[in-house]
Write a protein that holds these residues in place. Structure first.
Motif, short mmCIF file in Angstrom:
data_model
loop_
_atom_site.label_atom_id
_atom_site.label_comp_id
_atom_site.label_asym_id
_atom_site.label_seq_id
_atom_site.Cartn_x
_atom_site.Cartn_y
_atom_site.Cartn_z
N LEU A 612 0.82 -1.21 0.00
CA LEU A 612 0.00 0.00 0.00
C LEU A 612 0.85 1.26 0.00
CD1 LEU A 612 -2.69 -1.13 2.59
CD2 LEU A 612 -3.06 -0.75 0.15
N ALA A 613 2.04 1.21 0.61
CA ALA A 613 2.89 2.39 0.71
C ALA A 613 3.65 2.65 -0.58
CB ALA A 613 3.87 2.24 1.87
N PHE A 621 -5.87 -1.49 -8.09
CA PHE A 621 -7.27 -1.78 -7.77
C PHE A 621 -7.88 -0.69 -6.90
CE2 PHE A 621 -5.49 -2.96 -3.80
CZ PHE A 621 -6.52 -2.96 -2.87
N LEU A 622 -7.05 0.11 -6.23
CA LEU A 622 -7.56 1.14 -5.32
C LEU A 622 -8.43 2.16 -6.06
CD1 LEU A 622 -4.27 1.71 -3.31
CD2 LEU A 622 -6.38 0.73 -2.40
N MET A 623 -8.20 2.33 -7.36
CA MET A 623 -8.98 3.29 -8.13
C MET A 623 -10.47 2.94 -8.15
SD MET A 623 -6.85 5.57 -9.30
CE MET A 623 -7.71 6.28 -10.70
N GLY A 624 -10.80 1.66 -7.94
CA GLY A 624 -12.20 1.26 -8.00
C GLY A 624 -12.79 0.85 -6.68
N THR A 663 -1.01 8.24 3.00
CA THR A 663 -0.69 9.28 2.01
C THR A 663 -0.71 8.73 0.60
OG1 THR A 663 0.66 10.41 3.67
CG2 THR A 663 1.02 11.00 1.36
N THR A 664 -0.08 7.55 0.42
CA THR A 664 0.00 6.98 -0.93
C THR A 664 -1.39 6.66 -1.47
OG1 THR A 664 2.16 6.03 -0.42
CG2 THR A 664 0.98 5.11 -2.29
N VAL A 665 -2.22 6.07 -0.64
CA VAL A 665 -3.56 5.69 -1.10
C VAL A 665 -4.41 6.93 -1.37
CG1 VAL A 665 -5.69 4.56 -0.39
CG2 VAL A 665 -3.50 3.43 0.01
N LEU A 666 -4.37 7.89 -0.47
CA LEU A 666 -5.19 9.10 -0.66
C LEU A 666 -4.76 9.88 -1.89
CD1 LEU A 666 -5.49 10.23 3.06
CD2 LEU A 666 -7.37 9.51 1.58
#
Length: 794
Positions: A612-613, A621-624, A663-666
């Motif tokens: 995740l970092a 996949f985080l975009m969806g 931070t990376t995900v947001l």
């Protein structure tokens, strides 16, 4: 069984092989035997068994002749370093003070006895240092097979610490049992109290004058008032548990205390416990204790107890009780009794809380800041804030950016259909044809490409992981077809050379609108334990009180997850760290339905913190993803000195820059107008048991979840958690709340304690782990009785 705490046992702590150890309250390698009980929270030095209660002198907190001065590292008998035993019977006792400061004393133990009304608990006198006598109540090893017994001791310690921290420096605080210390991590967890002065009221019945009787009644009313201000109900106010020394009363230890507003548990007997309390009906109320006060007043005046079903039959014969009777104090229903403050006015007893004593709120500034932030986000969503004049470019994945205050539709639905357009009237929904699967497109949560249901792509997966084609064309029995599809998978047609082949459970494509939930946080913050604890509570029916029914998305995969994760955690075993992946797969899935509606697939992603970092392909996949649970670790975030020893032991450091994974995900997921993240989120302060005695944490972690959706309580918890983090951590840790349009905050504990080796010594005890999930369900329109987007009050 031999008890190593008894004085005829050799000292096992200071033997020649004993390593030097730090005094950190959370060190997992400390001796856990009952001979080294642990950590206390005592407000003052324990008094001798016959010493009278005297108020503390704040100007001289460490005087050795002051029985109320704190027991701490500056106490003259405190052993800062372990020493050589002067004789084979020498032992040490280490525990925490009320501020969770570790202390160590030479100790001598008295004989055990069983206190009445406390199953599984042994009591004894303990002499600390040069002669400070205290009382120890410890949970025997044989009683720890019952998790309820440990929970009762933990609840008692929380109540005693809350009372000591709030009122310990006040003269009127002497009406409560004064805690000296505790260790909830020892092999036999225990709590220490100062010995009480005075004698039980059973020895004073019929011997007290009118003035003393009035003073006792007034002081008991004050005690109930003070308890109620901390949302506590004592439940054990009776002649044998209340003592009188000629000038003041003292209630017994709060071993039966519960939170006001919690469901009543049957406790006590007539006449001292109210009829509602004895029956366990309704919710606990501070006025439950006023029933006990009323019947104690009658007992002291008449010299005998009443039957305890309502007002005594001869109440009118006692003129001094006339005003109490007219106030409704003897009513069998709590709602008909006066509030404690009203009773104090009736008795002409000064209210110490009316002057603001002990009521200063150190987090008040940050609670006001939370309200401002909610208003700011509301303004941005309404298009009145900075940047609202321009609509951002369309989402790279093709989704429509929602307008202000529109009902939330699944992000997957916006991309590939299946959700209503909020700008149009709803189309009538034709009745579904049960035997035929729905054929609309669904986005594969792994590769973010649309998948159409195709019977030619159905497979089953055997025990070795081989994919075996499933042909149902010759099956004519609908029940068999439905059962086969329930356990089958559908290959994703978008796998290309070099990609990992992947598949979807068939119900993901054939039931309601999917909801994907990702847990976000760096390595070792407890994401895996939190998800296992969540799904364990779901398996135990934790969502049913909210009108939700759950079935596995794929029965075999769900059984495997329950066996390898959930059951291991329930057996007290620490779960292994999530390994890094080259392809994001969800950990488990559920079919969640409400009120007979079409079930919706809910899938949970639990990736390693390292994945995740890093802004790599595995995280695309985080975009969806539809919703996020950001998992915060107090050891990394909070500036609390009590956490320093555990940080040192675990090798973790506090980070003022926040969580890299946050931070990376947001930075990767889409934004809506106003620059806010569209997907709803919950910020879960995991491992809250490490800070359970902080007032804001204790207010929530000590309570069970309500049995219905309560937006007001959800807002209050979010407000408290925001203020707590803003006060004790840097602003970077609140980035999920700042960046997400809808974000609630929660205190949770996935395990309820620290592991030693690969096990949790007293078992895993999840606390409020369903709160983040219920909040997300409310915001995503899945929770009955909650409007979409109602996870947070606006």
């Amino acid at each position: 069984m031999t008890d190593p705490n008894q004085p005829n046992q050799p000292n096992r702590l200071n033997g020649p092989d004993r390593p030097n150890r730090s005094t950190g309250p959370n060190r997992s390698n400390r001796s856990t035997g009952p001979d080294r009980p642990g950590r206390p929270t005592g407000p003052g030095r324990p008094s001798g068994p016959d010493s009278p209660d005297r108020s503390a002198d704040p100007s001289q907190p460490n005087r050795t002749d002051d029985p109320y001065s704190p027991i701490g590292t500056d106490h003259p008998d405190h052993l800062s370093e372990p020493g050589r035993p002067p004789h084979p019977y020498y032992q040490e006792l280490e525990f925490l003070t009320q501020e969770e400061v570790p202390v160590r004393f030479a100790v001598r133990y008295g004989e055990d006895h069983r206190p009445p009304g406390r199953a599984g608990v042994l009591a004894r006198r303990v002499v600390l240092g040069a002669g400070w006598s205290v009382l120890q109540y410890r949970l025997t090893a044989s009683a720890q097979g019952d998790p309820h017994a440990y929970g009762l001791l933990e609840r008692e310690v929380a109540a005693a610490v809350a009372l000591e921290r709030r009122y310990g420096q006040q003269k009127f605080g002497a009406v409560f049992a004064r805690i000296v210390g505790f260790d909830l991590t020892a092999a036999e967890p225990f709590v220490l109290y100062r010995p009480p002065g005075g004698r039980p009221l059973t020895e004073w019945a019929g011997r007290l004058g009118a003035e003393d009787q009035e003073r006792i009644t007034g002081q008991l009313a004050m005690a109930v008032r003070l308890l109620g201000d901390l949302d506590l109900v004592h439940r054990a106010v009776a002649p044998d548990t209340v003592r009188w020394d000629g000038s003041r009363v003292r209630l017994c230890e709060p071993y039966a205390a519960v939170r006001a507003g919690e469901a009543r548990e049957p406790f006590g007997g007539a006449p001292w416990a109210s009829p509602e309390q004895r029956a366990g009906a309704g919710i606990a109320d501070p006025r439950d204790d006023l029933w006990s006060v009323a019947h104690l007043a009658y007992y002291l005046l008449s010299g005998r107890p009443d039957r305890g079903e309502g007002p005594p039959a001869d109440l009118a014969d006692y003129r001094r009780l006339a005003a109490l009777g007219q106030s409704g104090l003897f009513s069998p229903r709590a709602a008909e009794r006066p509030h404690p403050a009203e009773l104090m006015r009736l008795l002409h007893v000064p209210d110490p809380l009316a002057t603001g004593v002990g009521t200063a709120d150190p987090l008040g500034r940050w609670r006001a800041e939370y309200d401002l932030q909610i208003a700011r986000k509301h303004s941005l969503r309404a298009g009145n804030g900075p940047g609202a004049a321009e609509r951002p470019d369309p989402d790279p994945a093709g989704r429509d950016i929602p307008g202000p205050r529109t009902p939330r539709v699944s992000l997957l639905g916006r991309i590939f259909g299946g959700g209503d357009d909020p700008g149009r009237p709803a189309e009538p929904v034709p009745p579904a044809s049960p035997p035929e699967p729905q054929t609309r497109s669904r986005m594969c949560p792994h590769c973010l490409l649309p998948v159409e249901y195709d019977e030619r792509l159905l497979v089953t997966i055997d025990a070795k992981g081989n994919r075996i084609p499933l042909d149902l064309s010759g099956e004519r029995r609908p029940g068999h077809v439905a059962d086969a599809l329930r356990k089958a998978y559908h290959l994703c047609p978008h796998t290309v050379d070099g990609d990992e082949e992947h598949e979807l459970p068939v119900p993901y494509l054939t039931t309601g609108e999917p909801l994907s939930v990702a847990l976000v946080g760096s390595s070792s913050v407890g994401k895996t334990h939190l998800l296992a604890a969540m799904l364990g509570e779901v398996e135990l029916g934790g969502l049913e009180p909210y009108g939700l029914k759950c079935r596995p998305l794929n029965p075999e995969a769900h059984r495997t997850y329950l066996r390898e994760r959930v059951q291991s955690l329930k057996d007290g075993r620490q779960l292994g760290r999530t390994g890094q992946q080259t392809f994001a797969r969800f950990a488990d899935g559920l079919l969640v339905s409400a009120g007979g509606a079409t079930p919706r697939p809910v899938v949970f992603f639990d990736l390693a913190g390292e994945d995740l970092a890093q802004d790599g392909e595995v995280g695309r996949f985080l975009m969806g993803v539809d919703a996020f649970v950001f998992v915060l670790d107090p050891l990394r975030a909070l500036r609390l000195p009590s956490l320093d020893p555990l940080r040192e032991q675990s090798g973790l450091r506090r980070r003022d820059l926040g969580d890299e994974a946050f931070t990376t995900v947001l930075n990767r997921i889409p934004r809506q107008r106003g620059g806010l993240v569209a997907a709803p989120a919950a910020l879960a302060v995991n491992k809250s048991d490490l800070v359970r005695f902080e007032p804001s944490v204790d207010r929530w972690l000590g309570r069970s979840l309500p049995g219905r959706h309560d937006p007001a309580a959800l807002r209050d918890e979010s407000r408290d958690a925001y203020a707590f983090l803003a006060h004790h951590a840097s602003a970077a840790w609140l980035k999920p709340f700042d960046d997400c349009a809808d974000c609630t905050l929660h205190f949770v504990a996935a395990t309820g304690g620290q592991a030693r080796g690969d096990r949790f010594p007293h078992g895993a005890r999840p606390r409020r782990v369903l709160a983040p999930l219920l909040s997300l369900f409310a915001m995503c329109g899945l929770l009955p009785g909650a409007e979409p987007g109602e996870g947070i009050a606006r």
